[in-house]
Scaffold this motif. Structure first.
Motif, mmCIF file in Angstrom:
data_model
loop_
_atom_site.group_PDB
_atom_site.id
_atom_site.type_symbol
_atom_site.label_atom_id
_atom_site.label_comp_id
_atom_site.label_asym_id
_atom_site.label_seq_id
_atom_site.Cartn_x
_atom_site.Cartn_y
_atom_site.Cartn_z
ATOM 1 N N ARG A 166 0.835 -1.200 0.000
ATOM 2 C CA ARG A 166 0.000 0.000 0.000
ATOM 3 C C ARG A 166 0.872 1.253 0.000
ATOM 4 N NH1 ARG A 166 -3.522 -1.928 3.259
ATOM 5 N NH2 ARG A 166 -2.442 -1.294 5.152
ATOM 6 N N HIS A 167 1.949 1.227 0.775
ATOM 7 C CA HIS A 167 2.852 2.370 0.847
ATOM 8 C C HIS A 167 3.536 2.618 -0.498
ATOM 9 C CE1 HIS A 167 5.886 5.108 2.479
ATOM 10 N NE2 HIS A 167 6.804 4.382 1.867
ATOM 11 N N VAL A 168 3.982 1.556 -1.133
ATOM 12 C CA VAL A 168 4.703 1.675 -2.399
ATOM 13 C C VAL A 168 3.786 2.165 -3.510
ATOM 14 C CG1 VAL A 168 5.866 0.354 -4.206
ATOM 15 C CG2 VAL A 168 6.490 0.009 -1.810
ATOM 16 N N THR A 169 2.571 1.612 -3.589
ATOM 17 C CA THR A 169 1.657 1.972 -4.681
ATOM 18 C C THR A 169 1.133 3.397 -4.556
ATOM 19 O OG1 THR A 169 -0.180 0.968 -3.430
ATOM 20 C CG2 THR A 169 0.911 -0.391 -5.110
ATOM 21 N N LYS A 170 1.288 3.998 -3.374
ATOM 22 C CA LYS A 170 0.864 5.389 -3.191
ATOM 23 C C LYS A 170 2.026 6.368 -3.302
ATOM 24 C CE LYS A 170 -3.139 4.490 -0.191
ATOM 25 N NZ LYS A 170 -3.723 4.712 1.152
ATOM 26 N N LEU A 178 5.126 6.048 -13.749
ATOM 27 C CA LEU A 178 4.142 5.196 -14.429
ATOM 28 C C LEU A 178 3.201 6.016 -15.303
ATOM 29 C CD1 LEU A 178 3.229 2.720 -11.535
ATOM 30 C CD2 LEU A 178 4.786 2.343 -13.462
ATOM 31 N N LEU A 179 2.850 7.212 -14.844
ATOM 32 C CA LEU A 179 1.954 8.076 -15.622
ATOM 33 C C LEU A 179 2.667 8.687 -16.822
ATOM 34 C CD1 LEU A 179 -0.845 9.431 -15.795
ATOM 35 C CD2 LEU A 179 0.052 11.274 -14.349
ATOM 36 N N ALA A 180 3.953 9.001 -16.663
ATOM 37 C CA ALA A 180 4.677 9.702 -17.722
ATOM 38 C C ALA A 180 5.026 8.796 -18.902
ATOM 39 C CB ALA A 180 5.953 10.314 -17.155
ATOM 40 N N ILE A 181 5.314 7.523 -18.635
ATOM 41 C CA ILE A 181 5.784 6.638 -19.712
ATOM 42 C C ILE A 181 4.774 6.528 -20.863
ATOM 43 C CG2 ILE A 181 6.339 4.227 -20.256
ATOM 44 C CD1 ILE A 181 7.932 4.118 -17.664
ATOM 45 N N PRO A 182 3.468 6.277 -20.620
ATOM 46 C CA PRO A 182 2.539 6.246 -21.762
ATOM 47 C C PRO A 182 2.421 7.591 -22.484
ATOM 48 C CG PRO A 182 1.346 6.057 -19.667
ATOM 49 C CD PRO A 182 2.791 5.878 -19.373
ATOM 50 N N PHE A 183 2.502 8.708 -21.733
ATOM 51 C CA PHE A 183 2.473 10.024 -22.382
ATOM 52 C C PHE A 183 3.646 10.171 -23.343
ATOM 53 C CE2 PHE A 183 -0.728 11.150 -19.359
ATOM 54 C CZ PHE A 183 -1.350 12.299 -19.830
ATOM 55 N N ALA A 184 4.830 9.742 -22.886
ATOM 56 C CA ALA A 184 6.015 9.854 -23.732
ATOM 57 C C ALA A 184 5.964 8.857 -24.892
ATOM 58 C CB ALA A 184 7.270 9.630 -22.892
ATOM 59 N N TYR A 185 5.512 7.646 -24.611
ATOM 60 C CA TYR A 185 5.500 6.591 -25.638
ATOM 61 C C TYR A 185 4.557 6.942 -26.790
ATOM 62 C CZ TYR A 185 5.136 1.969 -27.771
ATOM 63 O OH TYR A 185 5.153 0.933 -28.653
#
Length: 315
Positions: A166-170, A178-185
């Protein structure tokens, strides 16, 4: 490039970063910043400005260039190995209740702030982009292994696997990667005003975080340092970076990739180590001493490493 040029280049990489740390020390001493400011500013960096900086650096990156699976995989794999090396050494070196604190202090670096700042200072946007991806992965490893080893060596720890997950996923830094990679791809463009505002906001991250680090350091802690703290500090800023760079060299990494690898592995101890140690009622003094020693000493070890690698033509 002669030795004088190499020396000046080394100072250009390391001094701007550590100058911010020493400014933090000065500001705290003369009363311009206090503990409340440091707590609030650190939270702002962790939750908002640093994720913005990492997101935009990846968004601007050419992932065909910045995404280096071999280097990232080696860095993460060596970090796991370094944890087990430090923990194994602690079995012989430390009393049972200090082994988790020692292992965490010896392997966990301040990659998200100092390492990233040094990579940006040396390699610009490429250092930020590749470094940002590396930070996202190493945060996961640091948190999981540190929580597990501290829990194992502390009777008062209450960190189950679900709590760790829970700590890691937040974690905002992981989420920003994780959010930036699809934007860049998919080459998704954001409006110019969003990019400009984000650049202003994200640009606060590194200087503000480095000043906060300086504000938390204490020369008194260095005077009270134990042999265990010195031992763990040598692992963090000398033995493990040397082993990691030798391994990377043997695998064929050169230039910016080897340089960023060294800067990340050679980063001083992370302030989060103290917070996690305190949370499980561990030896907080040992943890604090490791952070202080590695932060001050890494100015010299990182400068020496950059100088040597540059002089040899490896970075």
């Amino acid at each position: 490039m002669n030795l004088l040029d190499v020396f000046l280049h080394t100072l250009n990489v390391t001094l701007p970063v550590f100058a911010m740390v020493f400014l933090g020390i000065v500001f705290k001493r003369i009363g311009w910043i206090d503990a409340h400011f440091i707590t609030t500013a650190s939270m702002l960096v962790f939750r908002a400005t640093m994720p913005t900086l990492i997101f935009l650096s990846i968004l601007r990156a050419d992932l065909d260039v910045a995404l280096q699976p071999a280097l990232i995989g080696y860095f993460l794999g060596f970090s796991v190995l370094s944890f087990f090396l430090a923990w194994g050494w602690a079995q012989w070196r430390c009393p049972f209740e200090d082994r988790g604190v020692f292992a965490q202090g010896a392997f966990r670096g301040n990659c998200g702030i100092v390492g990233l700042a040094l990579a940006a200072s040396q390699y610009g946007d490429y250092g930020l982009s590749l470094g940002g991806i590396m930070v996202g992965g190493i945060i996961l490893i640091y948190n999981v292994l540190s929580a597990a080893v501290l829990a194992y060596h502390s009777a008062s720890a209450k960190s189950g696997m679900l709590a760790i997950i829970r700590h890691v996923t937040k974690n905002p830094l992981i989420l920003s990667v994780l959010l930036a990679i699809p934007f860049a791809y998919f080459a998704i463009d954001l409006p110019e005003w969003v990019m400009a505002s984000g650049n202003y906001f994200g640009a606060m991250s590194l200087p503000l975080a480095l000043v906060c680090i300086g504000g938390t350091l204490s020369f008194t802690s260095v005077k009270r340092s134990s042999k265990l703290a010195l031992d763990a500090s040598l692992w963090k800023i000398v033995w493990l970076p040397a082993l990691g760079v030798l391994g990377g060299f043997a695998l064929g990494f050169r230039g910016a990739e080897l340089g960023i690898l060294f800067l990340f592995l050679g980063s001083p101890g992370a302030a989060a180590s103290f917070v996690m140690t305190k949370a499980v009622n561990g030896n907080a003094q040992l943890s604090a001493n490791i952070i202080v020693i590695t932060t001050f000493a890494s100015l010299f070890t990182i400068s020496a490493g950059v100088f040597l690698l540059t002089a040899l033509g490896l970075i």
